[in-house]
Write an enzyme that holds these catalytic residues in place. Structure first.
Site, short mmCIF file in Angstrom:
data_model
loop_
_atom_site.label_atom_id
_atom_site.label_comp_id
_atom_site.label_asym_id
_atom_site.label_seq_id
_atom_site.Cartn_x
_atom_site.Cartn_y
_atom_site.Cartn_z
N ILE A 11 0.83 -1.20 0.00
CA ILE A 11 0.00 0.00 0.00
C ILE A 11 0.87 1.26 0.00
O ILE A 11 0.53 2.26 -0.62
CB ILE A 11 -0.97 0.01 1.20
CG1 ILE A 11 -2.02 1.12 1.04
CG2 ILE A 11 -0.23 0.15 2.51
CD1 ILE A 11 -2.97 0.92 -0.10
N SER A 33 11.51 0.52 7.62
CA SER A 33 10.94 -0.76 7.22
C SER A 33 11.96 -1.85 7.43
O SER A 33 13.17 -1.61 7.32
CB SER A 33 10.52 -0.73 5.74
OG SER A 33 10.02 -1.99 5.33
N ARG A 34 11.48 -3.06 7.72
CA ARG A 34 12.41 -4.18 7.88
C ARG A 34 12.96 -4.64 6.54
O ARG A 34 14.03 -5.23 6.47
CB ARG A 34 11.71 -5.35 8.56
CG ARG A 34 11.42 -5.12 10.04
CD ARG A 34 10.72 -6.30 10.66
NE ARG A 34 9.41 -6.52 10.06
CZ ARG A 34 8.58 -7.50 10.43
NH1 ARG A 34 8.94 -8.36 11.36
NH2 ARG A 34 7.39 -7.62 9.84
N LYS A 87 -5.70 3.23 7.38
CA LYS A 87 -6.89 2.58 7.94
C LYS A 87 -6.63 1.10 8.18
O LYS A 87 -5.82 0.50 7.47
CB LYS A 87 -8.10 2.80 7.02
CG LYS A 87 -7.97 2.12 5.63
CD LYS A 87 -8.50 0.69 5.64
CE LYS A 87 -8.22 -0.03 4.36
NZ LYS A 87 -8.54 -1.48 4.41
#
Length: 305
Positions: A11, A33-34, A87
């Site tokens: 996303i 981020s990993r 969301k």
């Protein structure tokens, strides 16, 4: 203004990164981020390291799954950063209320985003329905989980929401276009034998004016995907399709204008930061919570990706 993205998954790559790149308000200044990253943007695997290295980044957009999101959000608010939540804004209503209180105390902006409300047909649909007597609302939200969440086991784990992951998008539109709020009156939730969250759901709502309001969600739909809301009123009918992107009134297509869902979200976030305001509307998540409270559980065939 400088902004960081936390969670560089599908996303983020598909929607958040291009929306920020096209925005006159924002500069993507770091990612956390990993595994994922964005070319040309400083990348970190630790949120603490990013915060320490970039005191000039005042806003962070969280694109993580809902279960781990609270702990990141709490750390960011404590660090005085404005916060934008993908969301659903949290795994539970209690988490969301806690974050809202923290943000108010810290004096930072908090935005619980609902991207489907920014679809081109939603605002004109709301305006057309305003003041009209509503008789029936039928929501049909059916898609293929293998297509949209390939191999993402977390969606079937506790807190992953199951079919309510897309279904909450429909509920965000429903709560936006109806002038009178509805509340859930009954539900059937279909759980695969080997899963912890539902793969389909049928919902019924009570409307103050007595209108019939229902929703059908299903994650097993192959072929054409269906994201539709049909509203019958005493003076005509309205139909939103393609997730709110297309609108027709009494069979006539309306051509709404818009720049896209995520560009609108980022423009709204810029407005909130500049105004020192927050927007934490939890109505769609309340409906999901009520469905888990009231829903009759039915076991269906096992599901595997």
């Amino acid at each position: 203004m400088k902004i960081a993205l936390v969670g560089i998954g599908k996303i983020a790559q598909d929607q958040h990164v291009p929306a920020i790149a096209a925005s006159p308000d924002w500069e993507l200044a770091a990612t956390v981020s990993r595994a994922g990253s964005v070319e040309g943007v400083p990348a970190y695997t630790s949120l603490a390291d990013m915060l320490a290295a970039h005191p000039d980044i005042g806003t962070v957009s969280l694109c993580l799954p809902p279960v781990p999101r609270f702990f990141y959000a709490r750390e960011l608010i404590a660090a005085g950063r404005h916060l934008m939540l993908e969301k659903p804004p949290g795994a539970t209503l209690s988490e969301c209320h806690a974050l809202e209180a923290m943000a108010a105390e810290a004096g930072v902006s908090l935005f619980a985003t609902w991207h489907s409300r920014e679809a081109a047909g939603v605002a004109p649909a709301r305006d057309w329905l305003s003041g009209r007597e509503i008789r029936r609302v039928t929501v049909t939200w059916k898609e293929d989980v293998r297509r949209w969440h390939p191999g993402q086991e977390w969606v079937f784990e506790p807190g992953g929401l199951g079919v309510f992951d897309p279904g909450i998008n429909a509920l965000s539109i429903l709560t936006e276009i109806l002038a009178q709020p509805v509340h859930l009156s009954g539900a059937e939730l279909l759980f695969p034998q080997n899963r912890q969250t539902p793969i389909a759901a049928d919902l019924r709502f009570a409307h103050p004016g007595g209108a019939e309001v229902s929703a059908a969600f299903d994650w097993r739909q192959t072929g054409p995907q269906t994201w539709e809301i049909a509203v019958e009123t005493a003076s005509g009918a309205l139909r939103l399709t393609e997730g709110g992107g297309k609108l027709s009134v009494n069979g006539e297509d309306i051509a709404p204008e818009g720049e896209g869902e995520y560009p609108r979200l980022y423009a709204r976030m810029a407005e909130l930061v500049r105004a020192g305001a927050s927007n934490v509307d939890l109505a769609p998540l309340r409906h999901v919570a009520d469905a888990f409270l009231l829903g009759r559980r039915e076991t269906v065939a096992p599901f595997d990706f």
